[in-house]
Design an enzyme around this catalytic site. Sequence first.
Site, short mmCIF file in Angstrom:
data_model
loop_
_atom_site.label_atom_id
_atom_site.label_comp_id
_atom_site.label_asym_id
_atom_site.label_seq_id
_atom_site.Cartn_x
_atom_site.Cartn_y
_atom_site.Cartn_z
CD GLU A 1 -2.84 -1.10 2.21
OE1 GLU A 1 -3.29 0.05 2.65
OE2 GLU A 1 -4.32 -2.02 2.14
CD GLU B 1 -3.66 -5.74 2.71
OE1 GLU B 1 -4.72 -4.93 3.74
OE2 GLU B 1 -2.50 -5.22 3.03
O1 AHR Z 1 -5.17 -5.65 6.95
C1 AHR Z 1 -5.20 -4.82 7.80
C2 AHR Z 1 -3.97 -3.65 6.87
O2 AHR Z 1 -5.44 -3.57 5.56
C3 AHR Z 1 -3.00 -3.90 6.59
O3 AHR Z 1 -2.12 -3.80 7.14
C4 AHR Z 1 -3.06 -2.37 5.71
O4 AHR Z 1 -2.73 -2.97 4.57
C5 AHR Z 1 -4.11 -2.76 5.12
O5 AHR Z 1 -4.36 -0.92 5.31
#
Ligand code: AHR
Length: 510
Positions: free
Chosen positions: A176, A295
């Site tokens: 990210e 994610e």
């Molecule tokens: O999954 C929780 C968080 O969400 C992770 O650390 C990050 O990559 C995202 O913002």
Amino acid sequence: MSSSHDASARLDPHFEIADIDRRLFGGFVEHLGRHIYDGIFEPGHPSADEAGFRTDVIELVKELGVSTIRYPGGNFVSGYRWEDGIGPRSERPRRLDLAWHSTETNEVGLHEFQSWLDRVGSELMLALNLGTRGTQEALDLLEYANSDAQTAWTDRRAANGRTDAFGVKMWCLGNEMDGPWQIGHKNADDYGKLASATAKAMRMLDPGIELVACGSSGRGMPTFGAWERQVLEHTFDDVDFISCHSYYQEHAGNAQEFLASGVDMAKFIEEVVTIADSVAAAKKSDKRIMVSFDEWNIWYLHNEDGTESGHEFKGGAWPVAPRQLEDQYHALDAVVFGDLLITLLQHADRVRSASLAQLVNVIAPIMTEPGGPAWRQTTFFPFSITSRLAQGRAVRVPVDAATFTSEKLGEVATVNAVATIDDEGVSLFVVNRSTTDAAALRVDLAPLLVTLGRELEVVETHLLHEDDVYAANTLENPDRVGVRGAEASVDSSVLSIALPAVSWAAVRLA
Ligand code: AHR
């Protein structure tokens, strides 16, 4: 008042999307809250093995059916020194974790995590720190993990108990990096140059690896679109994947809007694919960049007052393994979650890897209590069932159903479905997104039966539905929500399925 409507669909094997890459059913483990410590690793627990891993959790992770597991973060990785997690435990440093405002003890590192993966039968996918670190440290880790040559790093690996290389195939070039919250946050130009240089150097060391460039950390990011284009202009020749991250939640009790989340995910994937292919066109290249949706989940990130949850320890304390991001999922969440899995399968031609974020205690399908039990959250069921039944190739299932109007996404079909076909049979996954109406779905199997040249019968069904859509599994009542058999039957080449309002179902035909 609830009513029912008819919906029809067609299952034609010619509507093939792609072979399913098993990496679509990946997970994600971050050093965050009670994920590692007091989650998968709890040496004092009655079920702990000799290495300190909870065997009750290992059994549940196996049942969940996760393929690759992304590690060790997340926001955590952007401040992480991987060398802190190798060598004798007594010599490992305690460090502040700035991302989650806690203390990292480093009792679990690369070797321990790999041995846990060996127990659960999943494959390691590593994320690199491109926040506070750069190309050299990425190369050091790659050499330590994957090299067969005899070097200072591989000697160290052997001294730490492992002569054989870890052989890590998939590597994420940072996490990210578009997000202002990220340690070492960069603009697209700076990140694109660093990712390209790091990728080129890594391939000189190990040409067999697959690399993921950071895409946007959400479709709603102000830089979304421009970020993907600029990053890919730098990295197009160097990477195999661009990442997508997306979390969904119900806002202000608007369940109907929440149930449209799958449509948002679909748009996100299709937009990223369009941008990637436009970069390919501009470069006159036939190469196709794939999506690593590394994610995705339901996460109650925003409180109703608009503030972010999950950063409860911004004071002076730096706790070890605090309770953070321990969302409790209800039946409605699980139905939306099932629809997100359907959406990933509908894009199996371009989404070749995905990671449910996360696995244990932290926005997780599996919860644990220190010294106590482990249990399945509602979201566990759609994942484990889909991972097990979705084999072979994904097939598009066009549905004709009633629609509702989403404030953000326009007209949305109430029923959404996808099928998979393998040598033994056919699986259908379907969701009813309506908050008010049940659906009587009739699926025309004739084209499928003609192609197969044989009859099919229903051999397994699962329905996830609760009259109380906010019912959840808790420590006190861990089995409150589960799945039961769906009303499904085949008659004259038509499969009929009864779908209550707000429900997810899977049907296996063989
Ligand atoms: O999954 C929780 C968080 O969400 C992770 O650390 C990050 O990559 C995202 O913002």
